[in-house]
Design an enzyme around this catalytic site. Structure first.
Site, PDB file in Angstrom:
ATOM      1  N   THR A 125     -85.678 -42.565 -27.341  1.00 42.71           N
ATOM      2  CA  THR A 125     -85.764 -43.435 -28.521  1.00 42.71           C
ATOM      3  C   THR A 125     -86.487 -44.713 -28.121  1.00 42.71           C
ATOM      4  O   THR A 125     -86.019 -45.450 -27.251  1.00 42.71           O
ATOM      5  CB  THR A 125     -84.357 -43.745 -29.046  1.00 42.71           C
ATOM      6  OG1 THR A 125     -83.711 -42.494 -29.259  1.00 42.71           O
ATOM      7  CG2 THR A 125     -84.397 -44.525 -30.338  1.00 42.71           C
ATOM      8  N   GLU A 155     -85.179 -36.864 -30.840  1.00 38.36           N
ATOM      9  CA  GLU A 155     -84.050 -35.932 -30.730  1.00 38.36           C
ATOM     10  C   GLU A 155     -82.902 -36.409 -31.612  1.00 38.36           C
ATOM     11  O   GLU A 155     -82.609 -37.590 -31.653  1.00 38.36           O
ATOM     12  CB  GLU A 155     -83.616 -35.879 -29.262  1.00 38.36           C
ATOM     13  CG  GLU A 155     -82.595 -34.811 -28.985  1.00 38.36           C
ATOM     14  CD  GLU A 155     -83.005 -33.506 -29.622  1.00 38.36           C
ATOM     15  OE1 GLU A 155     -83.971 -32.906 -29.168  1.00 38.36           O
ATOM     16  OE2 GLU A 155     -82.342 -33.079 -30.595  1.00 38.36           O
ATOM     17  N   CYS A 266     -75.897 -44.272 -29.044  1.00 33.45           N
ATOM     18  CA  CYS A 266     -77.027 -44.298 -29.981  1.00 33.45           C
ATOM     19  C   CYS A 266     -76.883 -45.304 -31.117  1.00 33.45           C
ATOM     20  O   CYS A 266     -77.734 -46.184 -31.275  1.00 33.45           O
ATOM     21  CB  CYS A 266     -77.248 -42.911 -30.567  1.00 33.45           C
ATOM     22  SG  CYS A 266     -77.889 -41.781 -29.333  1.00 33.45           S
ATOM     23  N   LYS A 327     -65.931 -41.142 -28.923  1.00 31.73           N
ATOM     24  CA  LYS A 327     -65.520 -40.139 -29.898  1.00 31.73           C
ATOM     25  C   LYS A 327     -64.791 -39.053 -29.116  1.00 31.73           C
ATOM     26  O   LYS A 327     -64.728 -39.124 -27.881  1.00 31.73           O
ATOM     27  CB  LYS A 327     -66.715 -39.584 -30.682  1.00 31.73           C
ATOM     28  CG  LYS A 327     -67.704 -38.794 -29.848  1.00 31.73           C
ATOM     29  CD  LYS A 327     -68.797 -38.214 -30.732  1.00 31.73           C
ATOM     30  CE  LYS A 327     -69.734 -37.328 -29.949  1.00 31.73           C
ATOM     31  NZ  LYS A 327     -70.809 -36.767 -30.759  1.00 31.73           N
TER      32      LYS A 327
HETATM   33  C1  UDX Z   1     -75.370 -39.847 -32.996  1.00 28.99           C
HETATM   34  C2  UDX Z   1     -76.056 -39.007 -34.091  1.00 28.99           C
HETATM   35  O1  UDX Z   1     -75.066 -38.238 -34.769  1.00 28.99           O
HETATM   36  C3  UDX Z   1     -77.129 -38.119 -33.480  1.00 28.99           C
HETATM   37  O2  UDX Z   1     -77.825 -37.421 -34.505  1.00 28.99           O
HETATM   38  C4  UDX Z   1     -78.112 -38.996 -32.694  1.00 28.99           C
HETATM   39  O3  UDX Z   1     -79.127 -38.215 -32.089  1.00 28.99           O
HETATM   40  C5  UDX Z   1     -77.373 -39.801 -31.656  1.00 28.99           C
HETATM   41  O4  UDX Z   1     -76.350 -40.587 -32.286  1.00 28.99           O
HETATM   42  P1  UDX Z   1     -73.445 -39.465 -31.170  1.00 28.99           P
HETATM   43  O5  UDX Z   1     -73.614 -40.906 -30.823  1.00 28.99           O
HETATM   44  O6  UDX Z   1     -73.351 -38.466 -30.081  1.00 28.99           O
HETATM   45  O7  UDX Z   1     -74.652 -38.978 -32.126  1.00 28.99           O
HETATM   46  O8  UDX Z   1     -72.077 -39.328 -31.991  1.00 28.99           O
HETATM   47  P2  UDX Z   1     -71.603 -39.191 -33.507  1.00 28.99           P
HETATM   48  O9  UDX Z   1     -70.773 -37.985 -33.602  1.00 28.99           O
HETATM   49  O10 UDX Z   1     -72.697 -39.327 -34.468  1.00 28.99           O
HETATM   50  O11 UDX Z   1     -70.614 -40.452 -33.627  1.00 28.99           O
HETATM   51  C6  UDX Z   1     -71.053 -41.798 -33.410  1.00 28.99           C
HETATM   52  C7  UDX Z   1     -69.913 -42.748 -33.662  1.00 28.99           C
HETATM   53  O12 UDX Z   1     -69.628 -42.847 -35.054  1.00 28.99           O
HETATM   54  C8  UDX Z   1     -68.591 -42.362 -33.001  1.00 28.99           C
HETATM   55  O13 UDX Z   1     -67.954 -43.529 -32.501  1.00 28.99           O
HETATM   56  C9  UDX Z   1     -67.786 -41.754 -34.135  1.00 28.99           C
HETATM   57  O14 UDX Z   1     -66.399 -41.837 -33.928  1.00 28.99           O
HETATM   58  C10 UDX Z   1     -68.240 -42.636 -35.296  1.00 28.99           C
HETATM   59  N1  UDX Z   1     -68.110 -42.012 -36.620  1.00 28.99           N
HETATM   60  C11 UDX Z   1     -68.807 -40.886 -36.924  1.00 28.99           C
HETATM   61  C12 UDX Z   1     -67.320 -42.629 -37.577  1.00 28.99           C
HETATM   62  O15 UDX Z   1     -66.709 -43.673 -37.320  1.00 28.99           O
HETATM   63  N2  UDX Z   1     -67.249 -42.067 -38.829  1.00 28.99           N
HETATM   64  C13 UDX Z   1     -67.927 -40.931 -39.163  1.00 28.99           C
HETATM   65  O16 UDX Z   1     -67.806 -40.495 -40.329  1.00 28.99           O
HETATM   66  C14 UDX Z   1     -68.716 -40.315 -38.179  1.00 28.99           C
END
Ligand code: UDX
Length: 467
Positions: A125, A155, A266, A327
């Site tokens: 990124t 990605e 991210c 997460k």
């Molecule tokens: C994210 C994007 O989903 C992905 O497409 C991108 O390439 C990278 O960033 P990631 O960081 O691995 O992926 O985790 P993700 O499952 O998206 O969760 C990110 C954060 O948001 C976590 O802390 C999660 O707990 C939080 N979250 C997610 C919420 O608080 N509420 C939601 O509804 C979804």
């Protein structure tokens, strides 16, 4: 079948390489000999210990071992690739800007060792325009007379579900201003995915798309978190609002869970980076600025619920944190909100008992919190720390194991408080807990456990909404 090379054996490079190896010959290059040895041993079956925890990744690497080479040898890595993917780290600096030094060094190495025409695509990124910079670096340092086109292929995989995300993507975005190169990349992806999945575009558009997607997902979460605070203020339930809103297909159900804030490698990084980029180009992204502000505010809002109950001096207080990763099912603690909350409570004198389903998350917590030694205890059993000395349970991430806590086991705690940082307990359980004397606090659904003061609301409306 094409020959492709991936620069970077990290969270993106390895799962991506494993996925491509289903139908292509893949070489993963990384200068870090330890990483290369680790992956090589996993592929040949002599080890199970991979530094990247992704469901199905080890199996995928082994299934396609004849198509994968992992190496520290740059000349071998650049032996006739048709496409090169740069998937190196771009760690943010204090201003939120991605540091491009690893991208630059990848470009310099490509220029030095490449001996054939090929397409170079950035997977990392990066600020929009980086592909043009990479092209300039390569052209200025090119040793052999070959044609190198440069573009971007962002990605979208999420940690923990990378293999599945890569196998069944909603879309494959790739951008290059050179039409012939765009065609080469399309052909490459057609071996793996249907044409309707492909989104070829210009270089800059593809670079912006990456930030645009992540920032919009983060914005959905912050938007719901703002509403969650309103729900708590008036006595509504954000989960029900979420259900009602998300069933509208124009809005969609995903990424509407209110929580103590989003974390990870991210969303925090990318929202800050694109907001900073917008400011630099005098094109401020006010909504993303607000998304970041709300995210920080939501975490303080959650912590303040704990402090409201126990006060600012937490000496002698013992709290449990279930789930320390940003997460569920990850060892990654980058920008982890449960870590942020735990640190604030320890700063105020509390002792924290930490459990996570992923051992690596606990190991990383220990490694990254040396200054807090003595202020926390690590547990490898979910209920191992539950005793009469505990004042509250804090739910830090959304793992299924935390959704149905054993109320009878928790009943021994001297403090009957549950702070649900991810809103994962269901209404029936909350009512059961309340009946047993527990007090439930969350982000926008405290009302489930409380009697709503309807009269207060009606009086308020009478005062404020009638002339
Ligand atoms: C994210 C994007 O989903 C992905 O497409 C991108 O390439 C990278 O960033 P990631 O960081 O691995 O992926 O985790 P993700 O499952 O998206 O969760 C990110 C954060 O948001 C976590 O802390 C999660 O707990 C939080 N979250 C997610 C919420 O608080 N509420 C939601 O509804 C979804």
């Amino acid at each position: 079948m094409a020959n492709v090379t991936i620069f970077g054996a990290g969270y993106v490079g390895v799962p991506t390489g494993a996925h491509f190896s289903r139908t292509h010959k893949v070489t993963i290059y990384d200068p870090d000999a330890n990483k290369v040895e680790t992956i090589t041993k996993v592929i040949d079956g002599s080890s199970e210990a991979l530094h990247i925890h992704e469901k199905g990744l080890i199996e995928l690497l082994r299934e396609n071992k004849n198509n994968i080479t992992v190496t520290t040898d740059i000349e071998k890595a650049l032996d006739k690739p048709e496409i090169i993917f740069i998937a190196v780290g771009t760690p943010p600096n204090e201003k939120g800007r991605a540091n491009l030094k690893y991208v630059k060094s990848a470009a310099e190495q490509i220029a030095k060792y490449i001996k054939n025409d090929c397409v170079v695509l950035n997977k990392s990124t990066v600020p929009p325009g980086t592909a043009y910079m990479v092209k300039e670096i390569i052209d200025n340092n090119l040793v052999n007379k070959v044609k190198i086109s440069v573009g971007s292929c962002p990605e979208f995989l999420a940690e923990g579900t990378a293999v599945e995300d890569l196998r069944t993507p909603d879309r494959i975005v790739f951008g290059c201003d050179d039409k012939e190169a765009l065609e080469t990349v399309s052909e490459f992806f057609l071996y793996l995915h249907g044409r309707s999945t492909l989104s070829p575009m210009s270089t800059l558009s593809s670079e912006i798309t990456k930030y645009a997607a992540n920032a919009l997902l983060a914005t959905k979460i912050s938007y719901m978190n703002s509403l969650a605070m309103l729900c708590d203020a008036v006595g509504a339930n954000i989960r029900e609002v979420q259900e009602g809103v998300g069933k509208d297909q124009r809005i969609g159900r995903k990424f509407l869970n209110a929580s103590m804030g989003y974390g990870g490698s991210c969303f925090p990084k990318d929202t800050s980076a694109i907001a900073e980029y917008g400011r630099l180009f005098n094109s401020p992204l006010e909504i993303i600025e607000a998304t970041i502000e709300v995210n920080n505010k939501t975490t303080s809002y959650f912590t303040s619920k704990i402090i409201e109950v126990f006060g600012n001096d937490l000496a002698g207080k013992n709290f449990i944190v279930w789930g320390i990763g940003f997460k569920a099912r990850t060892d990654d603690l980058r920008e982890s909100k449960p870590v942020e909350v735990a640190r604030e409570l320890m700063d105020k004198g509390a002792h924290i008992h930490i459990y996570d389903t992923v051992k690596g998350a606990l190991d990383n917590f220990v490694a990254e919190n040396l200054s807090y030694v003595g202020k926390y205890t690590i547990h490898t059993a979910q209920y191992g720390m539950v005793s009469e000395t505990i004042d509250a349970l804090i739910i830090g991430n959304e793992h299924e194991k935390f959704r149905n806590p054993d109320v009878d086991l928790l009943n021994v705690m001297r403090g009957k408080y549950i702070f649900d940082g991810k809103n994962i307990l269901n209404n029936y359980l909350i009512k059961d807990l309340t009946a047993k004397g527990f007090i439930y606090k969350s982000i926008g659904k405290d009302a489930v456990a409380n009697e709503i003061d309807k009269n207060k609301l009606v009086d308020f409306l009478k005062n404020e909404y009638m002339d």
